[in-house]
Design a protein around this motif. Structure first.
Motif, PDB file in Angstrom:
ATOM      1  N   ASP A 116       0.850  -1.182   0.000  1.00 13.68           N
ATOM      2  CA  ASP A 116       0.000   0.000   0.000  1.00 13.68           C
ATOM      3  C   ASP A 116       0.893   1.242   0.000  1.00 13.68           C
ATOM      4  O   ASP A 116       1.728   1.412   0.895  1.00 13.68           O
ATOM      5  CB  ASP A 116      -0.891  -0.010   1.241  1.00 13.68           C
ATOM      6  N   PRO A 117       0.756   2.150  -0.969  1.00 10.80           N
ATOM      7  CA  PRO A 117       1.600   3.358  -0.992  1.00 10.80           C
ATOM      8  C   PRO A 117       1.519   4.160   0.300  1.00 10.80           C
ATOM      9  O   PRO A 117       2.483   4.841   0.666  1.00 10.80           O
ATOM     10  CB  PRO A 117       1.037   4.157  -2.175  1.00 10.80           C
ATOM     11  N   ALA A 118       0.382   4.067   1.005  1.00 13.90           N
ATOM     12  CA  ALA A 118       0.241   4.812   2.253  1.00 13.90           C
ATOM     13  C   ALA A 118       1.200   4.319   3.323  1.00 13.90           C
ATOM     14  O   ALA A 118       1.591   5.076   4.216  1.00 13.90           O
ATOM     15  CB  ALA A 118      -1.199   4.722   2.759  1.00 13.90           C
ATOM     16  N   THR A 119       1.603   3.042   3.253  1.00 16.63           N
ATOM     17  CA  THR A 119       2.563   2.504   4.215  1.00 16.63           C
ATOM     18  C   THR A 119       3.951   3.079   3.983  1.00 16.63           C
ATOM     19  O   THR A 119       4.741   3.235   4.912  1.00 16.63           O
ATOM     20  CB  THR A 119       2.609   0.971   4.129  1.00 16.63           C
ATOM     21  N   ALA A 120       4.249   3.384   2.719  1.00 14.26           N
ATOM     22  CA  ALA A 120       5.555   3.951   2.331  1.00 14.26           C
ATOM     23  C   ALA A 120       6.700   3.071   2.802  1.00 14.26           C
ATOM     24  O   ALA A 120       7.699   3.551   3.349  1.00 14.26           O
ATOM     25  CB  ALA A 120       5.700   5.368   2.872  1.00 14.26           C
ATOM     26  N   SER A 121       6.561   1.763   2.576  1.00 13.20           N
ATOM     27  CA  SER A 121       7.616   0.843   2.994  1.00 13.20           C
ATOM     28  C   SER A 121       8.817   0.953   2.070  1.00 13.20           C
ATOM     29  O   SER A 121       8.677   0.818   0.849  1.00 13.20           O
ATOM     30  CB  SER A 121       7.098  -0.600   2.981  1.00 13.20           C
ATOM     31  N   PRO A 122      10.017   1.185   2.617  1.00 11.88           N
ATOM     32  CA  PRO A 122      11.211   1.233   1.773  1.00 11.88           C
ATOM     33  C   PRO A 122      11.588  -0.130   1.210  1.00 11.88           C
ATOM     34  O   PRO A 122      12.438  -0.220   0.323  1.00 11.88           O
ATOM     35  CB  PRO A 122      12.289   1.754   2.720  1.00 11.88           C
TER      36      PRO A 122
END
Length: 509
Positions: A116-122
């Motif tokens: 999910d882009p909202a998580t912004a996981s690297p």
């Protein structure tokens, strides 16, 4: 001030020469390389934070204390004939540390959150070849876009561990503020004092029963010399690193405490290929030819460090072994002559010297290596100037490509060649520090990724690596060794290439 400083150093030295302090019973004290950046495993990317995450969160697979992947919350796995579908049956009656159940659906929701882009996981890009994760009763089904023999290693990362998704949905980012933290691994966080200590206590619902050690305390110490002195004074049981120049000093004071082993990481410097002068392949090749890697690895760094001409470490490369170009066997005179010819063809020489900054983050070894390379280039009329900064500023500059030539490297998340090569793809984004963009390399890597057979896959990866090294967007220097200090009371420590030593695998004598 100088007169006061020397006696203070002598006093510190004297203090660490005596017998070590008495360590607390049933509490393991470990020194971390840095402060933890986040408690959310899907948002961690640095090694210190990932290690803390692996203490607390377990996935379908895990890496044990001997560096091998093994079933974690799953009982094992099976693979379809085409290598694209993996099935992971779960252990019975799995629970989080608060007693709530862990199901196959948990992992499907964890994967949804990860991408999910909202998580912004690297780390989301590492999982790009996973098409979807599904629940089939008590079995987790992972469907891939391309074969991935290393999938269990990937699923052992904290990013795909079992997370309390219901609690996360309710509390959002505030879920990590709870004490004790709700976890799925051997330990749960009970206290965190920023820049002082992080305390982990046993998870009462861990499937493995009681972890052998009741409490683990992690203390952040960024300076290796400080960590070494703290260990020798008996203030810690494990230090993750020590200055290689102090190996003899340690051997005299704490014989047998130092552990050195090959490590799945590669140390290199990168060129900024997106702007002059290093958009010219001739200049990059010339500077690479002139560097004496064996001298840097064995004489300057030492302690078993091996020179590198490629980016894939020996233990990861597979049957082809570590990459070594034909010119690696040339004499220094021949290499310098060819380097001079290439620089002259690019318009540089004694009458028009090539001048640039060598950027590195503050560390004695990085500086020594930068000085050594500058000296190796001097016969070619090259003027290399040293530019150092603290770590966060250094890597921010690399992400912005605000540099000419800079210290970098890669420690693999997964012991697979593609993990070391994919960061140099044209579409790798900010982690492709050099800005290298080669359609030929990308195609070769894509072809290798489509091969399921491990031996054939390793050979195909080698072809991609050869293109990368030939184009010289970077100068590989050596393959890392891990360095650790381990107290005599710590049992079951096994040196291994992934440098994996989870606390649940250790005991206190």
């Amino acid at each position: 001030m100088c007169r006061l400083f020397l006696p203070l150093l002598l006093l510190l030295s004297a203090c660490t020469d005596g017998p070590p302090a008495r360590a607390p019973e049933n509490r393991l004290i470990r020194l971390a390389d840095d402060e933890v950046k986040t408690l959310d495993p899907q948002k961690s990317s640095d090694l210190a934070t990932i290690r803390i995450g692996q203490e607390q969160f377990e996935g379908l697979a895990r890496i044990n204390g001997e560096g091998r992947v093994e079933p974690g919350l799953a009982t094992g796995w099976s693979i379809s004939d085409d290598g694209l579908t993996w099935r992971f049956p779960l252990r019975p009656d799995l629970r989080f540390s608060d007693g709530s159940p862990i199901s196959a659906a948990t992992f499907a929701r964890v994967f949804t959150r990860l991408r999910d882009p909202a998580t912004a996981s690297p780390n989301a890009a590492l999982f790009a070849d996973i098409d979807r994760v599904e629940a089939d009763g008590a079995t987790v089904v992972v469907r891939l876009r391309a074969p991935m023999p290393s999938l269990p290693q990937l699923l052992a990362l904290p990013s795909m561990a079992a997370l309390p998704v219901d609690r996360i949905a309710l509390l959002r980012d505030r879920w990590t503020a709870q004490r004790p933290l709700v976890t799925s691994g051997a330990y749960r966080l009970t206290e965190w004092r920023l820049n002082e200590r992080l305390r982990l206590d046993r998870n009462p619902h861990w499937h493995g029963g009681k972890a052998p050690i009741a409490t683990v305390e992690w203390r952040p110490v960024t300076d290796r010399l400080t960590a070494m002195r703290s260990f020798v004074a008996g203030e810690a049981d494990v230090a993750n690193d020590f200055p290689p120049t102090r190996a003899d000093w340690i051997a005299q004071r704490r014989p047998g405490a130092a552990h050195v082993a090959p490590f799945n990481g590669s140390y290199y410097f990168v060129f900024n290929t997106t702007r002059p002068p290093f958009d010219d392949i001739r200049i990059r090749r010339a500077l690479s030819l002139a560097v004496d890697r064996p001298w840097i690895a064995t004489r300057l760094i030492g302690l078993g460090t091996q020179p590198a001409w490629g980016v894939v470490p020996p233990a990861v490369a597979g049957e082809p072994g570590p990459y070594r170009p034909a010119w690696a066997a040339w004499s220094r005179e021949r290499r310098l002559a060819e380097a001079g010819r290439l620089l002259a063809a690019a318009g540089y020489g004694p009458d028009r010297p090539l001048s640039f900054d060598v950027r590195f983050n503050s560390d004695a070894d990085h500086r020594r290596i930068a000085v050594a390379m500058a000296a190796m280039w001097r016969p070619l009329g090259v003027e290399a100037h040293l530019l150092n900064s603290e770590s966060s500023l250094h890597f921010a500059s690399l992400r912005r490509r605000d540099f000419a030539f800079a210290r970098s490297g890669w420690i693999g998340d997964v012991a697979a060649p593609e993990n070391y090569l994919a960061v140099h793809r044209a579409d790798a984004g900010m982690i492709n520090y050099s800005g290298y963009a080669s359609p030929a390399f990308d195609r070769a890597l894509d072809r290798a990724m489509a091969v399921a057979d491990p031996v054939s896959r390793a050979r195909a990866m080698r072809k991609a690596e050869a293109i990368l090294v030939e184009d010289a967007p970077l100068i590989p220097l050596y393959h890392y060794v891990s360095r650790a200090l381990v107290a005599p009371r710590v049992a079951d420590w096994h040196d291994n290439a992934p440098n994996s030593h989870p606390s649940w695998t250790l005991r206190l004598k």
